[in-house]
Design a protein around this motif. Structure first.
Motif, PDB file in Angstrom:
ATOM      1  N   THR A   1     -17.999 -46.641 -32.482  1.00 59.43           N
ATOM      2  CA  THR A   1     -18.061 -47.203 -31.136  1.00 59.43           C
ATOM      3  C   THR A   1     -19.504 -47.493 -30.738  1.00 59.43           C
ATOM      4  O   THR A   1     -20.430 -46.801 -31.158  1.00 59.43           O
ATOM      5  CB  THR A   1     -17.471 -46.231 -30.088  1.00 59.43           C
ATOM      6  OG1 THR A   1     -18.163 -44.978 -30.156  1.00 59.43           O
ATOM      7  CG2 THR A   1     -15.986 -46.015 -30.322  1.00 59.43           C
TER       8      THR A   1
ATOM      9  N   GLN B   1     -15.124 -52.393 -33.262  1.00 58.80           N
ATOM     10  CA  GLN B   1     -14.132 -53.451 -33.137  1.00 58.80           C
ATOM     11  C   GLN B   1     -14.103 -54.079 -31.748  1.00 58.80           C
ATOM     12  O   GLN B   1     -13.194 -54.845 -31.432  1.00 58.80           O
ATOM     13  CB  GLN B   1     -12.746 -52.894 -33.491  1.00 58.80           C
ATOM     14  CG  GLN B   1     -12.697 -52.374 -34.928  1.00 58.80           C
ATOM     15  CD  GLN B   1     -11.410 -51.656 -35.250  1.00 58.80           C
ATOM     16  OE1 GLN B   1     -10.624 -51.353 -34.369  1.00 58.80           O
ATOM     17  NE2 GLN B   1     -11.195 -51.371 -36.527  1.00 58.80           N
ATOM     18  N   LYS B   2     -15.105 -53.766 -30.934  1.00 61.82           N
ATOM     19  CA  LYS B   2     -15.097 -54.304 -29.574  1.00 61.82           C
ATOM     20  C   LYS B   2     -16.513 -54.604 -29.120  1.00 61.82           C
ATOM     21  O   LYS B   2     -17.432 -53.834 -29.365  1.00 61.82           O
ATOM     22  CB  LYS B   2     -14.430 -53.303 -28.620  1.00 61.82           C
ATOM     23  CG  LYS B   2     -14.224 -53.838 -27.219  1.00 61.82           C
ATOM     24  CD  LYS B   2     -13.447 -52.849 -26.364  1.00 61.82           C
ATOM     25  CE  LYS B   2     -13.213 -53.404 -24.967  1.00 61.82           C
ATOM     26  NZ  LYS B   2     -12.458 -52.462 -24.119  1.00 61.82           N
TER      27      LYS B   2
ATOM     28  N   VAL C   1     -18.862 -54.335 -26.398  1.00 63.85           N
ATOM     29  CA  VAL C   1     -18.938 -53.503 -25.198  1.00 63.85           C
ATOM     30  C   VAL C   1     -19.679 -54.273 -24.116  1.00 63.85           C
ATOM     31  O   VAL C   1     -20.855 -54.623 -24.271  1.00 63.85           O
ATOM     32  CB  VAL C   1     -19.651 -52.174 -25.504  1.00 63.85           C
ATOM     33  CG1 VAL C   1     -19.767 -51.329 -24.241  1.00 63.85           C
ATOM     34  CG2 VAL C   1     -18.897 -51.413 -26.582  1.00 63.85           C
ATOM     35  N   SER C   2     -18.984 -54.526 -23.017  1.00 64.34           N
ATOM     36  CA  SER C   2     -19.571 -55.355 -21.966  1.00 64.34           C
ATOM     37  C   SER C   2     -20.791 -54.713 -21.326  1.00 64.34           C
ATOM     38  O   SER C   2     -21.636 -55.412 -20.756  1.00 64.34           O
ATOM     39  CB  SER C   2     -18.528 -55.663 -20.888  1.00 64.34           C
ATOM     40  OG  SER C   2     -18.011 -54.465 -20.331  1.00 64.34           O
TER      41      SER C   2
ATOM     42  N   ILE D   1     -15.653 -56.728 -34.840  1.00 65.63           N
ATOM     43  CA  ILE D   1     -15.351 -57.011 -33.441  1.00 65.63           C
ATOM     44  C   ILE D   1     -14.187 -57.992 -33.354  1.00 65.63           C
ATOM     45  O   ILE D   1     -14.231 -59.083 -33.918  1.00 65.63           O
ATOM     46  CB  ILE D   1     -16.588 -57.575 -32.721  1.00 65.63           C
ATOM     47  CG1 ILE D   1     -17.687 -56.511 -32.668  1.00 65.63           C
ATOM     48  CG2 ILE D   1     -16.242 -58.041 -31.314  1.00 65.63           C
ATOM     49  CD1 ILE D   1     -19.006 -56.998 -32.137  1.00 65.63           C
ATOM     50  N   GLY D   2     -13.130 -57.579 -32.654  1.00 60.32           N
ATOM     51  CA  GLY D   2     -11.940 -58.402 -32.538  1.00 60.32           C
ATOM     52  C   GLY D   2     -10.953 -58.200 -33.652  1.00 60.32           C
ATOM     53  O   GLY D   2      -9.979 -58.947 -33.756  1.00 60.32           O
TER      54      GLY D   2
ATOM     55  N   GLU E   1      -7.253 -59.605 -27.771  1.00 56.46           N
ATOM     56  CA  GLU E   1      -7.940 -59.296 -26.529  1.00 56.46           C
ATOM     57  C   GLU E   1      -9.345 -58.769 -26.776  1.00 56.46           C
ATOM     58  O   GLU E   1     -10.253 -58.968 -25.970  1.00 56.46           O
ATOM     59  CB  GLU E   1      -7.134 -58.270 -25.720  1.00 56.46           C
ATOM     60  CG  GLU E   1      -5.860 -58.826 -25.098  1.00 56.46           C
ATOM     61  CD  GLU E   1      -4.754 -59.032 -26.121  1.00 56.46           C
ATOM     62  OE1 GLU E   1      -4.860 -58.482 -27.241  1.00 56.46           O
ATOM     63  OE2 GLU E   1      -3.798 -59.771 -25.821  1.00 56.46           O
ATOM     64  N   ASP E   2      -9.529 -58.056 -27.866  1.00 54.72           N
ATOM     65  CA  ASP E   2     -10.852 -57.527 -28.181  1.00 54.72           C
ATOM     66  C   ASP E   2     -11.748 -58.579 -28.835  1.00 54.72           C
ATOM     67  O   ASP E   2     -12.959 -58.398 -28.893  1.00 54.72           O
ATOM     68  CB  ASP E   2     -10.746 -56.319 -29.120  1.00 54.72           C
ATOM     69  CG  ASP E   2     -10.102 -55.126 -28.438  1.00 54.72           C
ATOM     70  OD1 ASP E   2     -10.230 -55.033 -27.211  1.00 54.72           O
ATOM     71  OD2 ASP E   2      -9.471 -54.316 -29.136  1.00 54.72           O
TER      72      ASP E   2
END
Length: 511
Positions: free
Chosen positions: A232, A255-256, A258-259, A277-278, A283-284
């Protein structure tokens, strides 16, 4: 007579003073030579212990002033920079170089790190690289290392320790680099390094960053590279009000996007390449709207992920000069990207689902931007209704490869509303072998075009939403290997005289 005595006294006094000065000068020279005797012996010992070194040092001290890597100030050796010089053995008498503030030994093959090294309490900059035969006990190594309380820069490479508990005692550190070290955990006392400006963890084993990470408010550069177990990206980047560069790359568990990264509004360089990522859900697989907050960003690298959607707010990043979106799942480029008038490079190659690049973006080429894509900017592309199809075929059935495509072609008109009679050219296909040995490198293997054929059907009437079915059998000109994946890529063979690659089929050859 009295004047004669006075003259004699004056002459004698001058002679005594002159002699005294000569004696003092000789004494100073002797002291300097004595001070350097230990230094000379240590340097000669380094040469003697490392016969395969690539230093320009000799076994004679005659030309010591020309020896590379020596920094002498006020007749004291304060710096020794012998990185990448084939040094394997470090003499324990290294502690006699007591005036050293800089000792650089990185990119060598050290077989030993003597504890005497940690007697050099004046060190401010230390770099060490271990060799394949180096054995280090953390209980011996770390206490000595952490006793160097004046350190400002520390770089360790290939040192076999799995912990750095206690690193917070080096509270003068401004730069910390740990590479190829099997660290299982980054301790919370990392947060005590409040003067830290640069942090680099490469090829480690830790799973997460500690809570203390967010106390390092003076960080200007963060690099977390190829830490395979990192899953993460931590939240809370808004505390880094000086952060200029953020690199988090090569971690398959990430995998995301992070905003909260967008809270680091001073960022100029952002590199999140070679992650996943994604990967889990659509959605990710996005670049979120919050990215518009990074108004200072000049370089954005998101290569080799699974991103399928780009926020239109990327067009607000008017300082961007390079954007690398290579090898993702992107289907549409927002026209707002065309506002980036100082852009130098936009790379969207390897996005096999990508539709036509908007005209607003293509016009950036007129301002000097280089746009790298499958074919030329604005070329004919298959609509986003078409997707990947994966087919498993047995080896015995590979006499023919049948490519079946149902797609909608959007015609391109020339000057006016149309319709016009345009030749869309033939649709051809190629079969490539896909490099699957590294899941993060989804490129076609070079020089592995196995089949190149043209379809038999050709369209010449420019009407909207041309639908067609393409069936083109072909015999591979080389055998397809078992257990490998191959990609059938369709392209327009004639339009604009370029091969515009369209979305692809993938074939898995069964054993």
């Amino acid at each position: 007579m009295r004047n004669l005595y006075l003259r004699v006294f004056t002459i004698c006094t001058c002679l005594i003073i002159s002699c005294t000065k000569e004696i003092e000068a000789d004494l100073i020279t002797t002291i300097i030579e004595d001070d350097f005797e230990d230094v000379n012996n240590v340097l000669l010992k380094i040469v003697e212990d490392n016969p395969d070194n690539t230093l320009n040092w000799s076994t004679s001290l005659d030309n010591i002033n020309n020896w590379e890597g020596l920094v002498i100030e006020n007749n004291k050796l304060i710096g020794l920079d012998i990185e990448n010089k084939g040094i394997k053995v470090l003499t324990p008498t290294i502690n006699l170089l007591e005036d050293l503030t800089v000792l650089k030994l990185k990119n060598n093959e050290l077989s030993n790190i003597p504890n005497e090294l940690f007697d050099l309490k004046n060190l401010e900059n230390l770099s060490l690289s271990g060799g394949t035969n180096l054995t280090v006990q953390a209980d011996d190594f770390l206490p000595g290392l952490f006793s160097l309380s004046n350190l400002k820069e520390l770089s360790l490479d290939r040192i076999g320790i799995n912990e750095i508990e206690g690193v917070g005692s080096l509270n003068q550190l401004e730069k910390l680099i740990l590479e190829d070290i099997p660290l299982d955990i980054i301790p919370s006392d990392l947060g005590q390094l409040t003067l830290l400006e640069e942090l680099n963890f490469t090829n480690n084993n830790f799973f997460e960053m500690p809570e203390g990470f967010f106390r390092l408010i003076n960080l200007e550069s963060i690099s977390l590279v190829n830490n395979k177990n990192l899953t993460t990206i931590p939240e809370g980047f808004g505390v880094f009000t000086k952060l200029d560069s953020l690199t988090i790359t090569g971690s398959e568990g990430i995998q995301k996007f992070v905003s909260s990264i967008s809270e680091a509004t001073t960022l100029k360089k952002l590199d999140l390449s070679n992650n996943n990522i994604g990967f889990l859900t659509n959605e990710d697989g996005i670049i979120p709207d919050e990215i518009g907050m990074l108004s200072q960003l000049t370089d954005l690298n998101l290569e080799n992920n699974y991103i399928n959607s780009i926020s239109a707010r990327i067009g607000e990043l008017v300082n961007l000069k390079t954007i690398n979106l290579r090898n993702n799942k992107i289907m549409d480029i927002p026209m707002e990207l065309g506002a980036l008038t100082i852009l130098d490079i936009l790379d969207v190659s390897g996005n096999l689902m990508l539709n036509e690049i908007p005209e607003e973006v293509c016009k950036l080429q007129d301002l000097g931007a280089i746009i790298i894509s499958e074919g030329e900017c604005g070329d004919l592309r298959v609509s986003s209704e078409y997707g990947f199809n994966t087919t498993e075929v047995g080896v015995s059935s590979l006499f023919f490869i049948d490519v079946v495509l149902d797609a909608i072609i959007d015609p391109v008109f020339v000057d006016g509303d149309g319709p016009f009679d345009l030749d869309f050219g033939e649709i051809g296909f190629q079969v490539h072998e896909v490099n699957k040995e590294d899941v993060l490198n989804r490129e076609d293997t070079q020089d592995q075009v196995l089949v190149t054929e043209s379809a038999t059907q050709q369209f010449i009437n420019g009407t909207n939403n041309l639908s067609y079915e393409l069936i083109s059998p072909s015999v591979p000109n080389i055998d397809l290997q078992e257990g490998r994946t191959y990609r059938v890529r369709l392209f327009n063979t004639e339009f604009s005289n370029v091969k515009t690659y369209l979305p692809a089929y993938e074939l898995m050859v069964l054993e």
